[in-house]
Design an enzyme around this catalytic site. Structure first.
Site, short mmCIF file in Angstrom:
data_model
loop_
_atom_site.label_atom_id
_atom_site.label_comp_id
_atom_site.label_asym_id
_atom_site.label_seq_id
_atom_site.Cartn_x
_atom_site.Cartn_y
_atom_site.Cartn_z
N LYS A 130 0.84 -1.31 0.23
CA LYS A 130 -0.04 -0.17 0.16
C LYS A 130 0.80 1.34 -0.03
O LYS A 130 0.35 2.34 -0.12
CB LYS A 130 -0.82 0.00 1.15
CG LYS A 130 -1.75 -1.12 1.63
CD LYS A 130 -2.85 -0.53 2.56
CE LYS A 130 -3.74 -1.91 3.08
NZ LYS A 130 -4.21 -1.48 4.26
N LYS B 107 2.19 2.45 2.35
CA LYS B 107 1.59 3.38 3.60
C LYS B 107 2.81 3.05 4.62
O LYS B 107 3.12 1.79 4.75
CB LYS B 107 0.55 2.88 4.00
CG LYS B 107 -0.70 3.40 3.32
CD LYS B 107 -2.00 2.99 4.03
CE LYS B 107 -3.36 3.79 3.81
NZ LYS B 107 -4.51 3.21 4.46
N1 C2G Z 1 -12.82 4.52 7.26
C1 C2G Z 1 -14.26 5.14 7.57
N2 C2G Z 1 -14.21 6.55 7.88
C2 C2G Z 1 -13.15 7.32 7.65
C3 C2G Z 1 -11.91 6.61 7.81
C4 C2G Z 1 -11.61 5.43 7.33
O1 C2G Z 1 -15.05 4.56 7.41
N3 C2G Z 1 -13.36 8.67 7.71
C5 C2G Z 1 -13.07 3.12 7.10
C6 C2G Z 1 -12.45 2.55 5.84
O2 C2G Z 1 -13.34 2.51 5.12
C7 C2G Z 1 -12.14 1.27 6.25
C8 C2G Z 1 -11.58 1.26 7.98
O3 C2G Z 1 -12.19 2.60 8.24
O4 C2G Z 1 -12.99 0.33 5.91
C9 C2G Z 1 -10.09 1.28 7.86
O5 C2G Z 1 -9.64 2.32 7.20
P1 C2G Z 1 -8.03 2.30 6.72
O6 C2G Z 1 -7.35 1.93 7.79
O7 C2G Z 1 -7.74 3.44 5.87
O8 C2G Z 1 -7.84 0.98 5.86
P2 C2G Z 1 -7.34 0.79 4.24
O9 C2G Z 1 -5.96 1.29 4.47
O10 C2G Z 1 -8.26 1.22 3.34
O11 C2G Z 1 -7.22 -0.83 4.12
O12 C2G Z 1 -7.81 -5.04 2.29
C10 C2G Z 1 -8.45 -3.86 2.71
C11 C2G Z 1 -7.24 -2.84 3.33
O13 C2G Z 1 -6.69 -3.36 4.19
C12 C2G Z 1 -8.31 -1.62 3.61
#
Ligand code: C2G
Length: 132
Positions: free
Chosen positions: A45, A47
């Site tokens: 990612k 990240k």
């Molecule tokens: N999320 C949310 N609202 C936000 C930020 C995040 O609902 N303001 C949700 C995202 O949609 C996700 C979860 O919180 O369902 C975790 O977000 P992230 O840690 O950013 O996850 P991500 O990096 O998108 O990783 O295989 C899937 C990936 O691992 C998802």
């Protein structure tokens, strides 16, 4: 017991994350969070997490909506995870809408509205802006 799973990095934990976890848990009786490992985040990612996996895991485990945390090490494990863990509902925020519909033959797939105006990226940018 109705089991729910969701995936994510959950770095710099914030209320948007907690909002997602609360609603995901409400869809069943048991919530598994597949937490992206540091290696997966960096290799797949691009990240770089602020907090390492063990700290992010510990914080998630302290949230009342979370019953179990497992490592997310690659994109492909979802198929096997939902079978191995007897998952009934797969949940993600709707920034991922449609991306995981291939799981529909194994479990219910639900995309929940993201919480507006909060994100880890936004937090980092705001902190940089406040630097003297
Ligand atoms: N999320 C949310 N609202 C936000 C930020 C995040 O609902 N303001 C949700 C995202 O949609 C996700 C979860 O919180 O369902 C975790 O977000 P992230 O840690 O950013 O996850 P991500 O990096 O998108 O990783 O295989 C899937 C990936 O691992 C998802």
């Amino acid at each position: 017991m109705k089991k729910v799973i969701t995936y994510g990095t959950y770095d710099l934990l914030h209320w948007g994350h907690v909002n997602l976890l609360r609603r995901a848990r409400e869809l069943g009786d048991y919530l598994v969070v597949a937490l992206s490992t540091d290696e997966f985040n960096w290799n797949m990612k691009r990240k770089k997490c602020y907090f390492p996996y063990d700290k992010r895991k510990m914080m998630l485990e302290a949230i009342r909506y979370v019953d179990e945390v497992i490592p997310e090490e690659n994109w492909e494990q979802k198929d096997t995870d939902v079978v191995k863990h007897g998952i009934d509902v797969f949940v993600m925020g709707d920034d991922w809408k449609g991306k995981f519909d291939f799981l529909k033959d194994k479990c219910e797939v639900v995309y929940l509205p993201r919480t507006p105006d909060i994100s880890t990226t936004q937090i980092k940018k705001e902190l940089e802006r406040r630097q003297p």
